[in-house]
Motif scaffolding. Sequence first.
Motif, PDB file in Angstrom:
ATOM      1  N   CYS A   1     -10.797   0.177 -13.447  1.00  0.00           N
ATOM      2  CA  CYS A   1     -10.159   1.404 -13.944  1.00  0.00           C
ATOM      3  C   CYS A   1      -9.083   1.055 -14.962  1.00  0.00           C
ATOM      4  CB  CYS A   1      -9.516   2.182 -12.809  1.00  0.00           C
ATOM      5  SG  CYS A   1     -10.670   2.642 -11.558  1.00  0.00           S
TER       6      CYS A   1
ATOM      7  N   ARG B   1      -9.474  12.304 -16.253  1.00  0.00           N
ATOM      8  CA  ARG B   1      -8.496  13.313 -16.662  1.00  0.00           C
ATOM      9  C   ARG B   1      -8.437  13.391 -18.177  1.00  0.00           C
ATOM     10  NH1 ARG B   1      -3.128  12.483 -13.799  1.00  0.00           N
ATOM     11  NH2 ARG B   1      -3.110  10.675 -15.146  1.00  0.00           N
TER      12      ARG B   1
ATOM     13  N   PHE C   1      -2.472  -1.709  -6.000  1.00  0.00           N
ATOM     14  CA  PHE C   1      -3.645  -1.759  -5.124  1.00  0.00           C
ATOM     15  C   PHE C   1      -4.446  -3.027  -5.368  1.00  0.00           C
ATOM     16  CE2 PHE C   1      -3.411   2.949  -4.478  1.00  0.00           C
ATOM     17  CZ  PHE C   1      -3.310   2.867  -3.114  1.00  0.00           C
TER      18      PHE C   1
ATOM     19  N   SER D   1      -9.895  -1.619  -8.800  1.00  0.00           N
ATOM     20  CA  SER D   1      -8.672  -1.165  -9.469  1.00  0.00           C
ATOM     21  C   SER D   1      -8.640  -1.701 -10.893  1.00  0.00           C
ATOM     22  CB  SER D   1      -7.437  -1.657  -8.731  1.00  0.00           C
ATOM     23  OG  SER D   1      -7.666  -1.709  -7.367  1.00  0.00           O
TER      24      SER D   1
ATOM     25  N   LEU E   1      -2.359   1.487  -9.489  1.00  0.00           N
ATOM     26  CA  LEU E   1      -3.631   0.761  -9.475  1.00  0.00           C
ATOM     27  C   LEU E   1      -3.386  -0.746  -9.475  1.00  0.00           C
ATOM     28  CD1 LEU E   1      -5.909   2.822 -11.870  1.00  0.00           C
ATOM     29  CD2 LEU E   1      -6.252   2.404  -9.460  1.00  0.00           C
TER      30      LEU E   1
ATOM     31  N   VAL F   1       2.387   7.134  -6.807  1.00  0.00           N
ATOM     32  CA  VAL F   1       1.610   8.299  -7.256  1.00  0.00           C
ATOM     33  C   VAL F   1       2.443   9.558  -7.069  1.00  0.00           C
ATOM     34  CG1 VAL F   1      -0.472   9.642  -6.861  1.00  0.00           C
ATOM     35  CG2 VAL F   1      -0.566   7.171  -6.720  1.00  0.00           C
TER      36      VAL F   1
ATOM     37  N   ASN G   1      -0.177   7.272 -20.707  1.00  0.00           N
ATOM     38  CA  ASN G   1       0.788   8.089 -19.974  1.00  0.00           C
ATOM     39  C   ASN G   1       0.549   8.117 -18.475  1.00  0.00           C
ATOM     40  OD1 ASN G   1       2.401   8.975 -22.105  1.00  0.00           O
ATOM     41  ND2 ASN G   1       0.762  10.349 -22.765  1.00  0.00           N
ATOM     42  N   GLN G   2      -0.595   7.587 -18.048  1.00  0.00           N
ATOM     43  CA  GLN G   2      -0.921   7.727 -16.634  1.00  0.00           C
ATOM     44  C   GLN G   2       0.054   6.939 -15.771  1.00  0.00           C
ATOM     45  OE1 GLN G   2      -3.232   6.987 -18.901  1.00  0.00           O
ATOM     46  NE2 GLN G   2      -5.152   8.050 -18.495  1.00  0.00           N
ATOM     47  N   GLY G   3       0.694   7.632 -14.822  1.00  0.00           N
ATOM     48  CA  GLY G   3       1.587   6.940 -13.908  1.00  0.00           C
ATOM     49  C   GLY G   3       0.818   6.106 -12.920  1.00  0.00           C
ATOM     50  N   GLU G   4      -0.482   6.407 -12.767  1.00  0.00           N
ATOM     51  CA  GLU G   4      -1.293   5.665 -11.799  1.00  0.00           C
ATOM     52  C   GLU G   4      -1.510   4.228 -12.245  1.00  0.00           C
ATOM     53  OE1 GLU G   4      -2.141   8.514 -13.081  1.00  0.00           O
ATOM     54  OE2 GLU G   4      -2.306   9.947 -11.432  1.00  0.00           O
TER      55      GLU G   4
ATOM     56  N   ASP H   1       4.107  15.614 -21.709  1.00  0.00           N
ATOM     57  CA  ASP H   1       4.906  16.465 -20.836  1.00  0.00           C
ATOM     58  C   ASP H   1       5.161  17.831 -21.456  1.00  0.00           C
ATOM     59  OD1 ASP H   1       4.892  14.168 -19.506  1.00  0.00           O
ATOM     60  OD2 ASP H   1       6.907  13.558 -20.098  1.00  0.00           O
TER      61      ASP H   1
ATOM     62  N   ILE I   1       1.179   4.255  -2.911  1.00  0.00           N
ATOM     63  CA  ILE I   1       0.995   5.696  -2.701  1.00  0.00           C
ATOM     64  C   ILE I   1       2.258   6.449  -3.104  1.00  0.00           C
ATOM     65  CG2 ILE I   1       0.566   7.435  -0.934  1.00  0.00           C
ATOM     66  CD1 ILE I   1      -1.145   5.248   0.466  1.00  0.00           C
TER      67      ILE I   1
ATOM     68  N   PRO J   1       7.631  13.596 -13.625  1.00  0.00           N
ATOM     69  CA  PRO J   1       6.699  13.149 -14.670  1.00  0.00           C
ATOM     70  C   PRO J   1       7.390  12.604 -15.904  1.00  0.00           C
ATOM     71  CG  PRO J   1       6.718  15.528 -14.495  1.00  0.00           C
ATOM     72  CD  PRO J   1       7.546  15.032 -13.371  1.00  0.00           C
ATOM     73  N   ARG J   2       8.653  12.958 -16.116  1.00  0.00           N
ATOM     74  CA  ARG J   2       9.314  12.515 -17.338  1.00  0.00           C
ATOM     75  C   ARG J   2       9.952  11.139 -17.201  1.00  0.00           C
ATOM     76  NH1 ARG J   2      10.134  16.843 -20.908  1.00  0.00           N
ATOM     77  NH2 ARG J   2       8.997  18.618 -20.076  1.00  0.00           N
TER      78      ARG J   2
ATOM     79  N   VAL K   1       0.847  -1.202   0.000  1.00  0.00           N
ATOM     80  CA  VAL K   1       0.000   0.000   0.000  1.00  0.00           C
ATOM     81  C   VAL K   1       0.878   1.247   0.000  1.00  0.00           C
ATOM     82  CG1 VAL K   1      -1.633   1.332   1.350  1.00  0.00           C
ATOM     83  CG2 VAL K   1      -1.970  -1.101   1.091  1.00  0.00           C
TER      84      VAL K   1
END
Lengths: 479, 188
Positions: free
Chosen positions: A142, B165, A112, A139, A109, A27, A102-105, B173, A24, A34-35, A20
Amino acid sequence: MNIPFTLPALGPIMPEMLLVCMAIILVAVDLLFPRKKELLSQLVVLTTIGLIVMLFKQTPAVTFGTMFIVDPYAIFFKIICLFGLLMTTLLSGQYLKIEKINQGEYYSLMLFSVVGMMTMISAGDLIVVYLGLELMALSIYCLVGLLKNDWRANEASLKYFLMGAFSSALLLFGISLLYGMTGTTDLAGIAQYCLEADILTNPALLTGFALVLSGFCFKVGAAPFHFWTPDIYHGAPTTITSFMSVAPKAAGFAVLGRFLIMAFPESQDQWGPIIAIIALLSMAVGNIIAISQQNVKRMLAYSSIAHAGYALLGLLTGTSDGYSATMSYLYIYAFMNMGAFAVVILLCTKGHRRESLTDYKGLAKSNPGAALLMLIFLFSLTGIPPTAGFIGKFYLLKAALAAGYTWTVILAVIFSAISAYFYLRLIRYMYMEEAPQQFVTHYSPGIIAALAISAIGVIGIGIFPGTLLNWAARSLIVF
Amino acid sequence: MISQLIFLYCALVIISTALLAVRFHNPVYSVLSVLVLFFHIAGLYLLLNAEFLAAIQIIVYAGGILILYLFVLFLVNLRQEIKSQRFVAHHRLSTVISIILGLSLLAIIPYFKLGAKGNYPVARIEQLTHTKAIGMEIYSTFILPFELAGLILLIAVIGGLVLARNDKTDPADDVSDSAAPTISEVQE
């Protein structure tokens, strides 16, 4: 008034808590850097390997009352789930770039959902089972919908969500009946109360049991609760499909096995035949409908329904042999299915997903390596020696035969023979047809690692099955 | 006797509003009938001496979740239910199966026997008060499910963000805030 409260021992639940935290942290890392998308997958790989090592060293314990059980059985299944996570992460790097996710989540997910699986595997209480299942499922809903511009992915995500909600409702209704009849949601408590009050053949209790069973069968994708599988496997991003076909399935089987043997050990002669019918239906539906599929992902979806049927063969016996056969089979299935999906992902390029069966025509000439690996994985899925798939199926059939389910075994062998048609057809396309167009595949380090691990696993377990089988036999719940 | 009558009234209203919620063609009517349903569930909780649950049922479900539903309905301006083809081909068959399943669920009612009593009989709850009892249980015995439920809410937040989103597909980016149109540009 002072309320006496002592913190339950947190040691047994430490792997879940670490996971867990990591989810987190991921995220936050995605937000701060972000790159650097590679950093995320590297962190996941390191965490997973660390956790697998940690799980190997865990000692059996029970905490939170009897709600959270760490026994070798749970550890075995948790390692399958983490293995599924590891392989999916290795495959993801290249695929995410191609599909422009591109989502880092994405990674958090997945983490999780693995937390959910690990919780439900360890759950000794139906409430925890249900919450773990929802954590896992939410999760994945999504993740399935991540390709927002692809109508198939949208359809898949929505369908999965609606059907998942429906199956959760069945499961909850069943749990509420069991709770009403026994006054407890504790698995061992249910078994004890049923014996004491002598209500094992009460129709209301059996209805509750049947509803819970239906809910679990939905989660493992066994017929007649399989309708969601093909569309969702087809529409989801391929990495998520491979993840779904391995980790949640193993977790579902773990919970089903624990539920059957802990809550209803006395009525094996009643649930055994029911599960035999479900298993046969799954094999029939999966293997026969797979023949008419033109898309590799759909074909593998139907094959996963059939394999759920095979894996049920071990559970229905209720014996330790059967359980250990199912456990080793799920492990072997993780290797061979991940391998097959790795090849599907390897062939996927920008603008062309190459998921149709005809795209595999002449693959042996243009990409001999990929074709050879696919051949090994398909042989293993069919169950041809000396691959691991043969060993897995052999022990499953042997256990079911020893428990007296002769006709089930005979039919299972027939369905298994039918499955050879569509697996081998793909091989024929690869080796005996001319390629309409040539293309170059790009091997990223992650995919090479994933392919190597699955190939070594499939052949290694096929030749030296002893280690895995012994491990599975040692990891049984104490009966 | 009176409590049984109240129960019967609540149960009948719950069943009929649930059916209405599914049958109404106008989604606003459906949501409103679910609102009535939630109030009567709260009534059932009150009958069981569970005043905390009753309050939560009204505050969270009726006050929070249903209002969200209504907002969504107003945002998408959905007057009539969207008609679409059935997902399944054998509609008759599924009707027969569901009727059989429904009847078998009704048939098991006489066999239902209440199981073992828990640690909280009515007398103990009256002495402790329901709110206190539920608080103590949630934060001691049921701490693990409670935390898991919290995690599920976290997933809902993250998942909602991920799905809602607005992706800038090509190199994400490189899109900075300066690329967003200013207010004057939008007004033009």
